[in-house]
Write a protein that holds these residues in place. Structure first.
Motif, mmCIF file in Angstrom:
data_model
loop_
_atom_site.group_PDB
_atom_site.id
_atom_site.type_symbol
_atom_site.label_atom_id
_atom_site.label_comp_id
_atom_site.label_asym_id
_atom_site.label_seq_id
_atom_site.Cartn_x
_atom_site.Cartn_y
_atom_site.Cartn_z
ATOM 1 N N ALA A 35 0.873 -1.189 0.000
ATOM 2 C CA ALA A 35 0.000 0.000 0.000
ATOM 3 C C ALA A 35 0.900 1.226 0.000
ATOM 4 O O ALA A 35 2.120 1.112 0.162
ATOM 5 N N GLY A 36 0.266 2.379 -0.173
ATOM 6 C CA GLY A 36 0.963 3.656 -0.038
ATOM 7 C C GLY A 36 2.248 3.725 -0.838
ATOM 8 O O GLY A 36 2.299 3.369 -2.014
ATOM 9 N N SER A 37 3.313 4.180 -0.163
ATOM 10 C CA SER A 37 4.562 4.450 -0.873
ATOM 11 C C SER A 37 5.176 3.184 -1.469
ATOM 12 O O SER A 37 5.804 3.239 -2.522
ATOM 13 N N MET A 38 4.980 2.035 -0.810
ATOM 14 C CA MET A 38 5.571 0.808 -1.367
ATOM 15 C C MET A 38 4.867 0.401 -2.667
ATOM 16 O O MET A 38 5.514 0.034 -3.657
ATOM 17 N N ALA A 39 3.526 0.507 -2.660
ATOM 18 C CA ALA A 39 2.760 0.139 -3.854
ATOM 19 C C ALA A 39 3.182 1.020 -5.032
ATOM 20 O O ALA A 39 3.379 0.541 -6.149
ATOM 21 N N LYS A 40 3.358 2.308 -4.735
ATOM 22 C CA LYS A 40 3.753 3.275 -5.756
ATOM 23 C C LYS A 40 5.159 2.967 -6.280
ATOM 24 O O LYS A 40 5.380 2.884 -7.486
ATOM 25 N N GLU A 54 -0.257 -3.425 -7.008
ATOM 26 C CA GLU A 54 -1.623 -3.036 -6.703
ATOM 27 C C GLU A 54 -1.772 -2.981 -5.184
ATOM 28 O O GLU A 54 -1.257 -3.872 -4.478
ATOM 29 N N GLU A 55 -2.451 -1.955 -4.665
ATOM 30 C CA GLU A 55 -2.647 -1.865 -3.215
ATOM 31 C C GLU A 55 -3.420 -3.099 -2.740
ATOM 32 O O GLU A 55 -4.390 -3.522 -3.368
ATOM 33 N N LEU A 106 13.230 16.763 5.055
ATOM 34 C CA LEU A 106 13.588 15.858 3.952
ATOM 35 C C LEU A 106 12.424 14.955 3.553
ATOM 36 O O LEU A 106 12.549 14.141 2.633
ATOM 37 N N GLY A 107 11.297 15.063 4.287
ATOM 38 C CA GLY A 107 10.142 14.209 3.993
ATOM 39 C C GLY A 107 10.352 12.762 4.438
ATOM 40 O O GLY A 107 9.844 11.836 3.802
ATOM 41 N N ASP A 108 11.074 12.552 5.526
ATOM 42 C CA ASP A 108 11.296 11.213 6.102
ATOM 43 C C ASP A 108 11.703 10.177 5.037
ATOM 44 O O ASP A 108 10.949 9.241 4.745
ATOM 45 N N PRO A 109 12.886 10.335 4.429
ATOM 46 C CA PRO A 109 13.263 9.421 3.339
ATOM 47 C C PRO A 109 13.526 7.982 3.806
ATOM 48 O O PRO A 109 14.030 7.763 4.912
ATOM 49 N N LEU A 110 13.164 7.053 2.938
ATOM 50 C CA LEU A 110 13.475 5.631 3.177
ATOM 51 C C LEU A 110 14.999 5.468 3.163
ATOM 52 O O LEU A 110 15.666 6.007 2.278
ATOM 53 N N VAL A 111 15.534 4.756 4.146
ATOM 54 C CA VAL A 111 16.997 4.577 4.182
ATOM 55 C C VAL A 111 17.345 3.098 4.377
ATOM 56 O O VAL A 111 16.655 2.381 5.094
ATOM 57 N N PRO A 112 18.438 2.644 3.741
ATOM 58 C CA PRO A 112 18.878 1.266 3.958
ATOM 59 C C PRO A 112 19.570 1.130 5.323
ATOM 60 O O PRO A 112 20.029 2.127 5.886
#
Ligand code: UDP
Length: 253
Positions: free
Chosen positions: A98-103, A108-109, A127-133
């Motif tokens: 869903a959400g950012s992962m689906a995008k 499909e959500e 920074l809009g809370d960026p995904l980080v490894p």
């Protein structure tokens, strides 16, 4: 004169100094924001519902041995919590896309994931809370490898608990976000679930109809957010008898 010292004010909550050292009072506001503050509104009664719901989930976690910062609810909008050193990560656990992962992945959500996936975003509004490894988390010193292993284990336990509780009331836990804090005991730090667990930080879908019962109702203009949260609270049996959210009176000419 202020009743007590404000320590921090966020988008949906305020922290005040607590009555004893090592404690804070967490106050739940009615403010709703989405898109990192781009969309804003005040939703009558949201703070009361989230205070109750977060109490319900945190108490349940404490009872099954998953440590949290929660001590007790004080009143309709406030709870007493342990003071923790917040790890600057949003810890997201997903069961369905869903959400950012689906995008990001063009999924499909609602697509079931092969297993629960835990991911980290660096907490920084600018920074809009960026995904980080994980590499970044360790290299920049936000948490150690041992912390990360413990955080993943904690998130998966929270996931199992929340998924089970929600399933029992006909709701699918699609994903959620937690924050984790350190409590120091001498040289030894214990990791605990902090912040809040509420429909503001989870995706909750009705199992039968797929109806959204979480903050996406607000983010995507799908109807009344207060009605959705009230429904979650009602199903869990935690609706306060004098909840402030009631339909507004209509003027009869
Ligand atoms: N989430 C949150 N706070 C944030 C970002 C996400 O509580 O600042 C929650 C969100 O409600 C959802 C999960 O984390 O339950 C995953 O969110 P996602 O990454 O899909 O972000 P979004 O689509 O909301 O931008």
């Amino acid at each position: 004169m202020a009743r007590r010292k404000k320590v921090y004010e966020g988008k949906a909550k305020i922290l005040y100094e607590g009555p004893e050292p090592g404690t804070f009072v967490q106050y739940f506001k009615d403010d709703a924001t989405a898109g990192n503050g781009a969309k804003k509104d005040v939703i009558d009664g949201k703070g009361v519902l989230n205070n109750r719901l977060s109490e319900f989930f945190m108490t349940g976690l404490n009872n099954i041995g998953v440590p949290t910062h929660f001590i007790k609810r004080l009143n309709m909008r406030e709870q007493l919590i342990r003071q923790v050193e917040i790890i600057p990560l949003e810890v997201i656990c997903r069961n369905f896309a869903a959400g950012s992962m689906a995008k990001r992945l063009g999924l499909e959500e609602g697509t079931a994931l092969p297993r629960p996936i835990v991911e980290f975003c660096y907490k920084d509004d600018k920074l809009g809370d960026p995904l980080v490894p994980e590499e970044y988390v360790i290299a920049f010193g936000w948490a150690t490898q041992q912390d990360l292993d413990d955080i993943v284990a904690l998130a998966l336990r929270v996931n199992d608990f929340l998924s089970g509780v929600m399933h029992g009331v006909g709701i699918k836990l699609v994903d959620f976000k937690i924050e984790v804090g350190r409590i120091w005991d001498g040289d030894y730090a214990r990791l605990v679930v902090a912040d809040e667990i509420s429909p503001d930080s989870c995706r909750l879908w009705d199992i039968e109809t797929g109806a959204k019962l979480d903050k996406d109702v607000f983010r995507r203009d799908l109807g009344s957010l207060a009605d959705a949260y009230t429904e979650v609270a009602r199903r869990l049996g935690v609706l306060p008898s004098n909840v402030t959210h009631r339909p507004k009176p209509t003027l009869i000419n």
